[in-house]
Design an enzyme around this catalytic site. Sequence first.
Site, PDB file in Angstrom:
ATOM      1  N   SER A 177      -4.482   6.281  15.339  1.00  0.00           N
ATOM      2  CA  SER A 177      -5.358   5.183  14.923  1.00  0.00           C
ATOM      3  C   SER A 177      -6.677   5.654  14.319  1.00  0.00           C
ATOM      4  O   SER A 177      -7.748   5.271  14.766  1.00  0.00           O
ATOM      5  CB  SER A 177      -5.670   4.279  16.135  1.00  0.00           C
ATOM      6  OG  SER A 177      -4.494   3.791  16.686  1.00  0.00           O
ATOM      7  N   CYS A 230      -9.140   6.828   5.306  1.00  0.00           N
ATOM      8  CA  CYS A 230     -10.018   6.501   4.180  1.00  0.00           C
ATOM      9  C   CYS A 230     -11.429   7.016   4.409  1.00  0.00           C
ATOM     10  O   CYS A 230     -12.220   7.126   3.481  1.00  0.00           O
ATOM     11  CB  CYS A 230     -10.094   5.000   3.955  1.00  0.00           C
ATOM     12  SG  CYS A 230      -8.715   4.075   4.620  1.00  0.00           S
ATOM     13  N   ASP A 235       2.101   2.685   4.506  1.00  0.00           N
ATOM     14  CA  ASP A 235       2.289   3.400   3.247  1.00  0.00           C
ATOM     15  C   ASP A 235       3.747   3.761   2.970  1.00  0.00           C
ATOM     16  O   ASP A 235       4.091   4.126   1.845  1.00  0.00           O
ATOM     17  CB  ASP A 235       1.445   4.683   3.222  1.00  0.00           C
ATOM     18  CG  ASP A 235      -0.055   4.398   3.209  1.00  0.00           C
ATOM     19  OD1 ASP A 235      -0.441   3.211   3.171  1.00  0.00           O
ATOM     20  OD2 ASP A 235      -0.826   5.366   3.229  1.00  0.00           O
TER      21      ASP A 235
END
Lengths: 449, 449
Positions: free
Chosen positions: A42, A46, A282
């Site tokens: 977690s 980014c 993703d």
Amino acid sequence: MGERLIVIGADAAGMSAASQARKRRDHRDLEILAFEKSAHTSYSACGIPYWIGGLVDQQDDLIARTAEQHRDRHIDVRIGRTVTSIDVRNRTVTVDDDSTHEFDQLMIATGGKPKRPDWPGIDANGVHGVQTLDDGEAVSASIRHTKAKRAVVIGGGYIGVEMAEALIRHDLQVTLLERGDQPMHTLDPDMGALVAQALRDYGVDVRTGVTVKGIETRDGWARAVTTDDGTFDADVVVLGLGTTPNSQLAADAGLPIGPTGGIVTDRRMRLPGHEGFWAAGDCVEVLHRVTGRPAAIPLGTHANKQGRVAGINIGGGYASFPGVVGTAVSKICDLEIARTGLQEKEAEAAGFAYATATIESHTVAGYYPDAAKVTVKLLAEKSTGRLLGGQIVGGAGGAKRIDVLAVAIWNQMTVEEMTGLDLGYAPPFSPVWDPVLVAARAVSDALRA
Amino acid sequence: MGERLIVIGADAAGMSAASQARKRRDHRDLEILAFEKSAHTSYSACGIPYWIGGLVDQQDDLIARTAEQHRDRHIDVRIGRTVTSIDVRNRTVTVDDDSTHEFDQLMIATGGKPKRPDWPGIDANGVHGVQTLDDGEAVSASIRHTKAKRAVVIGGGYIGVEMAEALIRHDLQVTLLERGDQPMHTLDPDMGALVAQALRDYGVDVRTGVTVKGIETRDGWARAVTTDDGTFDADVVVLGLGTTPNSQLAADAGLPIGPTGGIVTDRRMRLPGHEGFWAAGDCVEVLHRVTGRPAAIPLGTHANKQGRVAGINIGGGYASFPGVVGTAVSKICDLEIARTGLQEKEAEAAGFAYATATIESHTVAGYYPDAAKVTVKLLAEKSTGRLLGGQIVGGAGGAKRIDVLAVAIWNQMTVEEMTGLDLGYAPPFSPVWDPVLVAARAVSDALRA
């Protein structure tokens, strides 16, 4: 009579799903077992460039929830463990410690796979991807170890330009190598040129139209990047070539893979034809609401939303993921960059006939302190007049205006109707005509021309 | 065989109309004659508090186009001239120099009228409204003349709080008197309380539930404001009590006035039943798209849009004003304030059954530098689930998120659908769940509860 949910990949998508499922079903009803190949759960991938650049103090700041914290909520996370195969028929997974585990529900959240060309020297020390926290740590270590003076970033996408900023913050001489005409190929070239100019103004040596051939090494360490346009010395090399869906594990198990290479799901993040199989993040492909076609867009916010949807459904609730419109924002030093919908080449590929307009305005009233320039480009469909896409490059406060365009595209608004939108106006926030409205007027005119 | 357009009021609405009409019809086809009672044309009234506060250097910065510049485009502006009557039947206006002028087209853009109660002492020196550039100059002169130490602002709306900031910047001790429970009555009281707290933190003495009784004077100058809660010394008094549509001239001429006191127009800004009569700006009432009822909302951006619509139509084109959703933003020091749609009391008055949710989040990723707190409150209709209104109070980057809510309301989105919106995400711009999305989730849950 409890069920077992196995989660493959304990980052944004996987752990959002686990959390939502846990919220709705307690551990006596649903056992949750998650396998994570890296050392962390977690975390905000980014945020890595900002941590490397020193804007974020500690690696821990990027970790939303540790494995221990998940365990406190009866989510059993095994870190440093890779799932090596899925047996669809027998509903088991095999792990790299040779253990096998049965499941009732399977959540596949294997994420993205950074592109890593087969160049000579690519595995040298000092050559780094920027995907995991370990990657981030390795870049920082390389900078220290080599007392680096020169860095080469290969690829001018989001990670590339964000890493260029991070490396500038370490006072390195930074060269950015881009294969295409301009960096930020998710923008049209005319808008990408604005980014290139800003990068150059910040001292980055931007080289476009350059094909990398390999990495020169010495004593196992990278020393230079060789290209068709010369050799660029480098103590550190950063790869920012984008990612593809990491769907091999699912493909090997015979699960459905779509044209983008992403795992196919329905709107509730279920694998069609495979009851109890879910995927998010993703590694999947999703509906692009403008083209109506599948798209694979790696982004933390999508992963979180999709994971939440899967988790609500696993938990017995009802949720669906409505697709994306291709919104993305980024920042390099003071320059803000944003896009949504389709860029020109995407609109062409999707078969749209469109008009464009590009306008220059200011982020706030021109007379207000720190008014910065902002350029907005819009694409509108010729027959219907609806907004197809938008791109923004400019100063502080520019990029998040992309959200207005994203919501307009979501609702299939025409650019003509957009000219009347009741957006917030006061001098510290906007010119009396918001740049978005000026652009809508301009592209409306272009449609009539 | 040219026509003559007369414009009453040469500010945002009037001059936008004149410019658009001129763009489409040259001066041989359309003569344009404008009367402006003040000394200035086309200025940003919304910028006045920032000019007084010293954030904007010069008065001239607020003037988009002077009378001379308009004349260069064959728009004949007579400044310092007030139209005293309209003869609808004979299609003439009379001016305060006793001249009479015929028109074919009449554009009424008489603006708003600041509320100015009939208190004793209200006309003393040192008591100021803040509507025109002359007002702005007068406030600055009063501060200098009285070597002011103490200021009282009466009314806690947009102008009131913005003027409080401007006066703090002059190092004055500022008291803000508000009749209601909280300042910013366009927010719900719970959100207004956040603004009150911030004002107090900035050193403003905020007094709520206070009824002003009059102004004490000495030698013709204001010395104090008397209220039902004591007397507040004041070298300068600023009135921020809001405005009403300045529609008396139109009413006297028998032109249609609506329930809000604003001039009635159709969507093309024509006065129904009066061919060639137009109106725009703070003097008109417009459709509120959420209630479906007329509303009078004085705001420069509406005036510009409506003026443009009228001007395009006068020029022979086609444009319509689609109405408003009640968006407004403001800023006091570092605090950003925004609202759109309906607040609770408006939703009640309009007969909606609604649920609310209020969430706290950050303007950017929590780990990113300068992450500021932001509070978002949403109202959603119980039966349909659609968004009725939103309010935002928080740090830098918070307020303009109101635009997402404004566009969502415009398109009658449900809050459930909003939870999936593809908004821009990157750590310098937003947490992975944008505060707007967190709020949409919360109010979706509240609807189901």
